[in-house]
Motif scaffolding. Structure first.
Motif, mmCIF file in Angstrom:
data_model
loop_
_atom_site.group_PDB
_atom_site.id
_atom_site.type_symbol
_atom_site.label_atom_id
_atom_site.label_comp_id
_atom_site.label_asym_id
_atom_site.label_seq_id
_atom_site.Cartn_x
_atom_site.Cartn_y
_atom_site.Cartn_z
ATOM 1 N N ARG A 27 -8.896 -3.808 -0.714
ATOM 2 C CA ARG A 27 -7.857 -2.789 -0.531
ATOM 3 C C ARG A 27 -8.375 -1.711 0.411
ATOM 4 O O ARG A 27 -9.564 -1.383 0.398
ATOM 5 C CB ARG A 27 -7.471 -2.126 -1.858
ATOM 6 C CG ARG A 27 -6.640 -2.985 -2.800
ATOM 7 C CD ARG A 27 -6.341 -2.231 -4.099
ATOM 8 N NE ARG A 27 -5.284 -2.864 -4.877
ATOM 9 C CZ ARG A 27 -5.468 -3.822 -5.773
ATOM 10 N NH1 ARG A 27 -6.707 -4.269 -5.993
ATOM 11 N NH2 ARG A 27 -4.460 -4.347 -6.427
ATOM 12 N N ASN A 28 -7.496 -1.141 1.201
ATOM 13 C CA ASN A 28 -7.806 0.080 1.943
ATOM 14 C C ASN A 28 -6.656 1.056 1.724
ATOM 15 O O ASN A 28 -5.486 0.691 1.810
ATOM 16 C CB ASN A 28 -8.018 -0.207 3.433
ATOM 17 C CG ASN A 28 -6.775 -0.749 4.115
ATOM 18 O OD1 ASN A 28 -6.013 -1.513 3.524
ATOM 19 N ND2 ASN A 28 -6.565 -0.384 5.367
ATOM 20 N N ARG A 29 -6.992 2.309 1.421
ATOM 21 C CA ARG A 29 -5.974 3.297 1.083
ATOM 22 C C ARG A 29 -6.363 4.659 1.677
ATOM 23 O O ARG A 29 -7.499 5.102 1.556
ATOM 24 C CB ARG A 29 -5.829 3.462 -0.443
ATOM 25 C CG ARG A 29 -5.331 2.213 -1.170
ATOM 26 C CD ARG A 29 -3.889 1.901 -0.847
ATOM 27 N NE ARG A 29 -3.368 0.806 -1.653
ATOM 28 C CZ ARG A 29 -3.421 -0.487 -1.315
ATOM 29 N NH1 ARG A 29 -4.010 -0.838 -0.175
ATOM 30 N NH2 ARG A 29 -2.913 -1.405 -2.102
ATOM 31 N N TRP A 30 -5.371 5.308 2.330
ATOM 32 C CA TRP A 30 -5.578 6.690 2.725
ATOM 33 C C TRP A 30 -5.672 7.583 1.490
ATOM 34 O O TRP A 30 -4.980 7.356 0.480
ATOM 35 C CB TRP A 30 -4.416 7.192 3.570
ATOM 36 C CG TRP A 30 -4.553 6.927 5.036
ATOM 37 C CD1 TRP A 30 -5.443 7.499 5.901
ATOM 38 C CD2 TRP A 30 -3.768 6.016 5.827
ATOM 39 N NE1 TRP A 30 -5.258 7.011 7.185
ATOM 40 C CE2 TRP A 30 -4.233 6.111 7.162
ATOM 41 C CE3 TRP A 30 -2.700 5.156 5.527
ATOM 42 C CZ2 TRP A 30 -3.677 5.362 8.201
ATOM 43 C CZ3 TRP A 30 -2.156 4.404 6.544
ATOM 44 C CH2 TRP A 30 -2.651 4.511 7.870
ATOM 45 N N GLU A 59 -2.202 -0.148 5.431
ATOM 46 C CA GLU A 59 -2.873 -0.344 4.152
ATOM 47 C C GLU A 59 -2.625 -1.786 3.717
ATOM 48 O O GLU A 59 -1.500 -2.265 3.726
ATOM 49 C CB GLU A 59 -2.333 0.627 3.106
ATOM 50 C CG GLU A 59 -2.647 2.077 3.433
ATOM 51 C CD GLU A 59 -2.137 3.041 2.394
ATOM 52 O OE1 GLU A 59 -2.790 4.067 2.155
ATOM 53 O OE2 GLU A 59 -1.053 2.770 1.813
ATOM 54 N N MET A 86 -10.017 7.377 4.545
ATOM 55 C CA MET A 86 -9.507 6.094 4.061
ATOM 56 C C MET A 86 -10.634 5.400 3.320
ATOM 57 O O MET A 86 -11.744 5.244 3.852
ATOM 58 C CB MET A 86 -9.008 5.209 5.195
ATOM 59 C CG MET A 86 -8.587 3.815 4.725
ATOM 60 S SD MET A 86 -7.881 2.768 6.023
ATOM 61 C CE MET A 86 -6.164 3.323 5.975
ATOM 62 N N THR A 89 -3.547 -5.076 0.977
ATOM 63 C CA THR A 89 -4.053 -5.599 -0.287
ATOM 64 C C THR A 89 -4.154 -7.108 -0.141
ATOM 65 O O THR A 89 -3.173 -7.767 0.210
ATOM 66 C CB THR A 89 -3.127 -5.262 -1.462
ATOM 67 O OG1 THR A 89 -2.968 -3.845 -1.552
ATOM 68 C CG2 THR A 89 -3.705 -5.785 -2.767
ATOM 69 N N ARG A 119 -4.523 10.666 -0.288
ATOM 70 C CA ARG A 119 -3.272 11.417 -0.163
ATOM 71 C C ARG A 119 -3.466 12.886 -0.532
ATOM 72 O O ARG A 119 -3.198 13.284 -1.656
ATOM 73 C CB ARG A 119 -2.196 10.825 -1.069
ATOM 74 C CG ARG A 119 -1.249 9.831 -0.407
ATOM 75 C CD ARG A 119 -1.853 8.495 -0.234
ATOM 76 N NE ARG A 119 -0.788 7.506 0.026
ATOM 77 C CZ ARG A 119 -1.017 6.280 0.422
ATOM 78 N NH1 ARG A 119 -2.260 5.874 0.599
ATOM 79 N NH2 ARG A 119 -0.010 5.435 0.643
ATOM 80 N N ASP A 166 -5.503 4.051 -5.443
ATOM 81 C CA ASP A 166 -4.356 4.927 -5.246
ATOM 82 C C ASP A 166 -4.757 6.355 -5.614
ATOM 83 O O ASP A 166 -5.558 6.581 -6.527
ATOM 84 C CB ASP A 166 -3.172 4.479 -6.103
ATOM 85 C CG ASP A 166 -2.675 3.092 -5.706
ATOM 86 O OD1 ASP A 166 -2.564 2.849 -4.492
ATOM 87 O OD2 ASP A 166 -2.427 2.267 -6.604
#
Length: 453
Positions: free
Chosen positions: A74-77, A15, A59, A17, A79, A133
């Motif tokens: 940004r890249n985010r899994w 991930e 993602m 930023t 959750r 997030d």
């Protein structure tokens, strides 16, 4: 030789930023918002389902544009409980549906100020923060009785967001209406036999258009452990349903057997309903998505009185991921945008074949702008070996094609991705701007432009 899996689909492992991204060209000053896109990105390649394109953990990748600058990437899994636990994080609070807790990997949308990662087949959305997030599963403050959908359609006249949900344990589909404040105002159960898949639907000012097609839940495949146990079912008829938005029973019209993943748009035309779709001859043959023929862009005209459907091919080139100026959802449209390739859609939704075995020619670099009134197309190639994703239209003026087309594009020279911004009215010209991201963005599914309020 590098395969499309390794060049395009291979998951990223970090991930990231990054701020103040490098830009070639000039980002239009009126673009104030986030371009977001969702897609499968397996958290671990040791997972037995890691090579199944539909089942990788979601993602979300995002770029924030403001004042002519690309402020961040940004890249985010997403959750869900399993991802949070594997990352050593607390499980996010929220209710799930019937044990279906999936890290939503198909689309990302904005609803009443919320950012939602969505998926189909009984799972609920996951809400994300502005910075991507994970907040937790979303049931619209208790208003969602079951799961949700991968594809919603917003009526720009009423502000209502429409969804069509399905779940293998139901004997119905469920039409859901969410108002502009994010409150579920109506749910309608539609009896459907055989638990068919319904990836998308269509919306007009009078009707919800339902595709009841021969891809159904397969207990046989489920008992064999097939990860996604849906299969082409010759015994299940093919039909299109018109559910009146003001109430009343569904009006069904038979259609020749086919499969539809995605709708372009639909609208009422007197006693007819016009629906533009990407249509496959078959899909999920033996529970595989790489079999069943290539799709075409088609127009279906449904006669409300006679309940007959006339199908016309608009463009016979293989293509997928259709988008329009969504200010015209439910209304007549002239322009549409799709992504295409040499053999793109034969494998883009592969199911059972190994991703590393996909042919080298599977993905191409071309977007298409369709003028559906003139019956013409413009194509825009985006560089050799530059695999391109779904084109998203962002309006800038009153005219239907006065705006920009955005897409993530692989840059093989950098081994990273760009956010390419094209002028819709100068579709074959040079990009208005190219935002150079610090990382690769794997080929994935759907995205949205979410303007700042």
């Amino acid at each position: 030789m590098t395969t499309p899996f390794r060049a395009g689909f291979a998951p990223v492992t970090e991930e990231i930023t990054a701020f103040d991204l490098q830009v070639t060209g000039r980002i239009p000053a009126e673009l104030d918002g986030r371009y977001l896109r969702n897609g499968p990105n397996p958290l671990s390649l040791d997972d037995p389902n890691a090579s199944h394109l539909f089942l990788g953990e979601g993602m979300v990748h995002g770029v924030r544009l403001r004042d002519g600058r690309a402020e961040w990437y940004r890249n985010r899994w997403v959750r869900n409980a399993a991802v949070a636990e594997r990352l050593g994080e607390p499980v996010r609070p929220g209710r799930i549906h019937e044990g279906m807790d999936f890290a939503a990997n198909t689309h990302v949308i904005g609803v009443a100020g919320r950012t939602l990662a969505v998926v189909e087949a009984g799972a609920r959305p996951y809400e994300l923060s502005h910075e991507l997030d994970t907040i937790g599963p979303c049931d619209f403050d208790g208003g969602l009785p079951g799961g949700f959908t991968a594809h919603t359609h917003l009526d720009p006249r009423t502000g209502e967001l429409h969804a069509l949900a399905y779940f293998f344990g139901w004997e119905h589909h469920q039409h859901i209406v969410v108002d502009a404040s994010g409150k579920v105002t109506r749910t309608t159960d539609i009896p459907i036999a055989d638990a068919p898949m319904v990836h998308d639907f269509a919306l007009t000012q009078r009707y919800v258009v339902i595709y009841d097609l021969p891809v159904t839940f397969s207990m046989e495949h489920a008992e064999k452990g097939v990860p996604l146990p849906y299969a082409w079912n010759e015994a299940h008829g093919s039909r299109v349903g018109l559910l009146p938005r003001d109430g009343g029973p569904v009006r069904w019209a038979e259609v020749d057997p086919c499969w539809v993943f995605h709708t372009v748009n639909a609208y009422d035309d007197g006693d007819q309903v016009v629906v533009d779709v990407v249509s496959y001859p078959k899909r999920f043959v033996d529970a595989r998505l790489d079999l069943g023929g290539t799709p075409k862009l088609e127009r279906w005209v449904v006669d409300v009185t006679s309940r007959k459907v006339v199908r016309t091919v608009l463009d016979d080139r293989p293509q997928e991921f259709p988008r329009i100026d969504e200010r015209l959802t439910t209304m007549p449209h002239r322009f549409g945008y799709t992504a295409t390739g040499r053999d793109l859609v034969d494998v883009i939704h592969e199911a059972d074949i190994a991703l590393e075995d996909l042919p080298d020619t599977a993905f191409d670099n071309t977007l298409i702008k369709h003028d559906l009134v003139a019956g013409t197309q413009q194509t825009r190639a985006l560089g050799k070996d530059a695999y391109v994703g779904e084109p998203v239209f962002v309006p800038a003026g009153e005219a239907e094609d006065d705006g920009y087309v955005m897409a993530f594009v692989n840059d093989p020279r950098r081994g990273a991705a760009d956010l390419v911004i094209l002028s819709a009215q100068d579709f074959t010209g040079e990009p208005v701007a190219t935002v150079h991201l610090p990382a690769r963005v794997p080929l994935g599914f759907h995205g949205s432009w979410l303007p700042e309020v």
